[in-house]
Design a protein around this motif. Structure first.
Motif, PDB file in Angstrom:
ATOM      1  N   ILE A  84     -13.517   5.103  41.312  1.00 22.54           N
ATOM      2  CA  ILE A  84     -14.170   6.363  41.658  1.00 22.54           C
ATOM      3  C   ILE A  84     -15.679   6.187  41.577  1.00 22.54           C
ATOM      4  O   ILE A  84     -16.186   5.315  40.874  1.00 22.54           O
ATOM      5  N   SER A  85     -16.351   7.022  42.325  1.00 19.01           N
ATOM      6  CA  SER A  85     -17.807   7.051  42.316  1.00 19.01           C
ATOM      7  C   SER A  85     -18.221   8.461  41.919  1.00 19.01           C
ATOM      8  O   SER A  85     -17.769   9.437  42.523  1.00 19.01           O
ATOM      9  N   VAL A  86     -19.055   8.577  40.898  1.00 16.75           N
ATOM     10  CA  VAL A  86     -19.520   9.870  40.407  1.00 16.75           C
ATOM     11  C   VAL A  86     -21.000   9.997  40.748  1.00 16.75           C
ATOM     12  O   VAL A  86     -21.798   9.123  40.398  1.00 16.75           O
ATOM     13  N   LEU A  87     -21.335  11.077  41.437  1.00 17.89           N
ATOM     14  CA  LEU A  87     -22.732  11.342  41.762  1.00 17.89           C
ATOM     15  C   LEU A  87     -23.158  12.618  41.056  1.00 17.89           C
ATOM     16  O   LEU A  87     -22.512  13.668  41.213  1.00 17.89           O
ATOM     17  N   ARG A 158     -20.238  16.197  30.884  1.00 16.28           N
ATOM     18  CA  ARG A 158     -20.077  16.763  32.225  1.00 16.28           C
ATOM     19  C   ARG A 158     -18.621  16.740  32.697  1.00 16.28           C
ATOM     20  O   ARG A 158     -18.334  16.998  33.847  1.00 16.28           O
ATOM     21  N   GLY A 159     -17.719  16.375  31.806  1.00 12.56           N
ATOM     22  CA  GLY A 159     -16.299  16.407  32.144  1.00 12.56           C
ATOM     23  C   GLY A 159     -15.749  15.104  32.689  1.00 12.56           C
ATOM     24  O   GLY A 159     -14.604  15.046  33.135  1.00 12.56           O
ATOM     25  N   ILE A 160     -16.539  14.048  32.661  1.00 11.71           N
ATOM     26  CA  ILE A 160     -16.065  12.731  33.099  1.00 11.71           C
ATOM     27  C   ILE A 160     -15.626  12.003  31.828  1.00 11.71           C
ATOM     28  O   ILE A 160     -16.407  11.327  31.167  1.00 11.71           O
ATOM     29  N   ASN A 161     -14.356  12.196  31.483  1.00 12.88           N
ATOM     30  CA  ASN A 161     -13.837  11.663  30.230  1.00 12.88           C
ATOM     31  C   ASN A 161     -12.435  11.103  30.444  1.00 12.88           C
ATOM     32  O   ASN A 161     -11.974  11.000  31.580  1.00 12.88           O
ATOM     33  N   GLN A 162     -11.765  10.779  29.367  1.00 13.12           N
ATOM     34  CA  GLN A 162     -10.437  10.163  29.477  1.00 13.12           C
ATOM     35  C   GLN A 162      -9.431  11.082  30.168  1.00 13.12           C
ATOM     36  O   GLN A 162      -8.638  10.632  30.985  1.00 13.12           O
TER      37      GLN A 162
END
Length: 192
Positions: A84-87, A158-162
């Motif tokens: 995945i790519s997170v911007l 920011r909610g980008i977690n496990q």
């Protein structure tokens, strides 16, 4: 006479294919243990166009727009590996994090910074070429552990977690099942 025999043979093969596809579709639609659509994490929206291998997630966090792009790589045969790519877009600038979900674990691979969000979001070949000329940032493995931990906490806030990584895995399995059944249905309609 030859054209008539050839046509009959073709129709017999079509019927075999039609029966095989129909049976497979019925089996897929009735089997237990299929992946269920997972609940979308709070605050996120998911956009998936049927027929595509990709999906996108978006979320607002304070004055930031967060966009996650998932693209199933058909060359990767390991179903426990997802990229995945997170911007994170703020004030016309972008931090991009490339992550993988490997064997259920969310792994931070790379972090890029773009001083111009238009360049970061440009999906054209020209945009790709311009981005390839920019400094991509060091490999995460080369960064100081404290800096990596700070980045991880920044993304987690920011909610980008496990749990997010778990959702990506479950959603990709569900979407793949949807696409497979749709593909079978379309083939069935074509050959029936």
């Amino acid at each position: 006479m030859f054209p008539v025999l050839r046509a009959q043979k073709r129709f017999a093969h079509d019927a075999n294919l039609s029966d095989a596809v129909r049976r497979e579709l019925e089996e897929e639609q009735s089997r237990g243990g299929k992946p269920e659509q997972p609940a979308i994490p709070a605050g996120w929206t998911v956009t998936r166009k049927p027929g595509n291998r990709t999906f996108q997630m978006t979320k607002q966090y304070e004055d930031e727009e967060i966009r996650v792009d998932y693209n199933s790589d058909e060359k990767v045969t390991d179903t426990n590996f997802h990229e995945i790519s997170v911007l994170i877009i703020r004030n016309g600038k972008v931090i991009q994090a490339d992550l993988t979900v490997e064997e259920g674990e969310l792994v931070l691979d790379n972090i890029c910074f773009y001083p111009d969000s238009k360049l970061a979001l440009d999906e054209s070949a020209e945009g790709d070429a311009k981005r390839s000329d920019l400094y991509p940032g060091p490999h995460v493995a080369e960064l100081d552990d404290n800096l990596v931990d700070a980045f991880v906490k920044y993304f987690e806030k920011r909610g980008i977690n496990q749990e997010f990584g778990d959702f990506i895995t479950l959603y990709s399995f569900w979407a793949e099942q949807q696409e497979y059944e749709s593909w079978l249905s379309q083939i069935n309609e074509f050959v029936s």
